[in-house]
Design a protein around this motif. Structure first.
Motif, short mmCIF file in Angstrom:
data_model
loop_
_atom_site.label_atom_id
_atom_site.label_comp_id
_atom_site.label_asym_id
_atom_site.label_seq_id
_atom_site.Cartn_x
_atom_site.Cartn_y
_atom_site.Cartn_z
N ALA A 1 94.41 4.96 38.62
CA ALA A 1 94.33 4.01 39.73
C ALA A 1 92.89 3.78 40.18
CB ALA A 1 95.18 4.48 40.90
N TYR A 2 92.00 4.68 39.82
CA TYR A 2 90.57 4.46 40.07
C TYR A 2 89.93 3.68 38.93
CZ TYR A 2 90.28 8.00 43.80
OH TYR A 2 90.42 8.70 44.96
N HIS B 1 89.56 -3.63 45.68
CA HIS B 1 88.98 -2.66 46.62
C HIS B 1 90.07 -1.93 47.39
CE1 HIS B 1 85.18 -4.88 46.02
NE2 HIS B 1 84.63 -3.71 46.31
N ASP B 2 91.09 -2.69 47.82
CA ASP B 2 92.19 -2.07 48.56
C ASP B 2 92.89 -1.00 47.73
OD1 ASP B 2 91.62 -3.72 50.68
OD2 ASP B 2 93.25 -5.13 50.27
N VAL B 3 93.09 -1.27 46.44
CA VAL B 3 93.74 -0.28 45.57
C VAL B 3 92.89 0.98 45.49
CG1 VAL B 3 94.44 0.22 43.19
CG2 VAL B 3 95.06 -1.96 44.23
N ILE B 4 91.58 0.82 45.36
CA ILE B 4 90.70 1.98 45.30
C ILE B 4 90.74 2.76 46.61
CG2 ILE B 4 88.28 2.69 45.17
CD1 ILE B 4 87.88 0.51 43.06
N TYR B 5 90.68 2.08 47.74
CA TYR B 5 90.67 2.77 49.03
C TYR B 5 92.02 3.45 49.32
CZ TYR B 5 86.32 0.25 49.78
OH TYR B 5 85.05 -0.25 49.65
N ILE B 6 93.11 2.80 48.97
CA ILE B 6 94.43 3.41 49.16
C ILE B 6 94.56 4.65 48.27
CG2 ILE B 6 96.91 3.09 48.77
CD1 ILE B 6 96.52 0.19 49.73
N THR B 7 94.03 4.55 47.05
CA THR B 7 94.06 5.70 46.14
C THR B 7 93.25 6.87 46.71
OG1 THR B 7 94.36 4.24 44.25
CG2 THR B 7 93.59 6.47 43.79
N CYS B 8 92.09 6.57 47.28
CA CYS B 8 91.29 7.62 47.93
C CYS B 8 92.09 8.30 49.03
CB CYS B 8 90.01 7.03 48.51
SG CYS B 8 88.78 6.57 47.31
N GLY C 1 102.76 16.28 50.22
CA GLY C 1 103.17 15.41 49.12
C GLY C 1 103.82 14.12 49.59
N LYS C 2 104.17 14.05 50.86
CA LYS C 2 104.80 12.84 51.41
C LYS C 2 103.84 11.65 51.42
CE LYS C 2 108.51 15.04 53.03
NZ LYS C 2 109.75 15.00 52.39
N PHE C 3 102.55 11.92 51.35
CA PHE C 3 101.57 10.84 51.37
C PHE C 3 101.61 10.00 50.10
CE2 PHE C 3 99.75 13.32 54.83
CZ PHE C 3 99.47 12.31 55.73
N TRP C 4 102.29 10.50 49.06
CA TRP C 4 102.42 9.71 47.83
C TRP C 4 103.24 8.45 48.08
CZ3 TRP C 4 99.63 10.10 43.62
CH2 TRP C 4 98.95 11.29 43.40
N TYR C 5 104.07 8.46 49.11
CA TYR C 5 104.85 7.28 49.44
C TYR C 5 103.97 6.13 49.93
CZ TYR C 5 108.95 10.21 48.94
OH TYR C 5 109.91 11.05 48.44
N THR C 6 102.75 6.43 50.31
CA THR C 6 101.82 5.39 50.73
C THR C 6 101.53 4.44 49.58
OG1 THR C 6 100.82 7.00 52.23
CG2 THR C 6 99.59 4.99 51.84
N TYR C 7 101.63 4.92 48.36
CA TYR C 7 101.42 4.05 47.19
C TYR C 7 102.41 2.90 47.13
CZ TYR C 7 97.76 5.85 44.16
OH TYR C 7 96.56 6.17 43.61
N LEU C 8 103.54 3.02 47.82
CA LEU C 8 104.52 1.94 47.84
C LEU C 8 104.00 0.71 48.56
CD1 LEU C 8 107.78 3.98 48.50
CD2 LEU C 8 106.94 3.05 46.33
#
Length: 173
Positions: A57-58, A96-103, A113-120
């Motif tokens: 994703a980076y 840029h948004d994809v990079i920042y969300i991945t960070c 591990g619940k923060f992985w749902y942010t990828y949705l």
């Protein structure tokens, strides 16, 4: 003085890409140090998959941004274009948004591990934008049924008024 704008854009893009690279490296170092070294007892194969996913994703958006920021040169080596303006929106902004969300996801997944749902958020936003794009191609028959009689008459009156020829008044002496 020729191509000052292109030279300036080239320098801005180089600084911008270096800053993005530093952010990506910092997030990876934080993740590896904390998750793999400090919390090594809870590090499982799922975390390895998470590291691979965030690395992809980076890499993919970063490569696209690097291609966009690449300056164009003439055959004699003269700078023609300084590259794409990285401060604009559109695809560049989405990358840029994809990079920042991945960070965010990578660093916060150390905590839970619940923060992985942010990828949705990424596919949800893509679906939202796609729906708006597809909706423009669909026939708009349902929109006209909501127009009441008063609004229709007003619209017809305005169309009739707009179609009349206009004469300019002039003064004669």
């Amino acid at each position: 003085m020729a191509n000052q704008g292109a030279k300036k854009r080239k320098e801005e893009n180089a600084r911008h890409m270096a800053r993005l690279r530093q952010i990506i490296i910092a997030c990876n170092v934080i993740y590896v140090l904390l998750r793999m070294l400090v919390f090594h007892s809870s590090f499982t194969w799922k975390h390895w998959i998470g590291l691979i996913v965030t690395s992809l994703a980076y890499v993919i958006p970063y490569q696209q941004l690097a291609k966009m920021a690449t300056p164009a040169y003439a055959e004699d080596g003269e700078l023609l274009d300084g590259g794409f303006d990285m401060s604009t929106g559109g695809v560049c902004g989405y990358l840029h948004d994809v990079i920042y969300i991945t960070c965010f996801v990578q660093v916060m997944s150390i905590v839970s591990g619940k923060f992985w749902y942010t990828y949705l958020v990424i596919p949800a936003f893509g679906a939202y934008k796609s729906f708006g794009f597809i909706k423009g191609f669909l026939p708009g028959g349902s929109e006209e049924s909501f127009e009441d009689e008063k609004t229709r008459k007003k619209r017809e009156k305005m169309e009739k008024k707009a179609s009349r020829p206009k004469f300019a008044k002039t003064r004669t002496r």
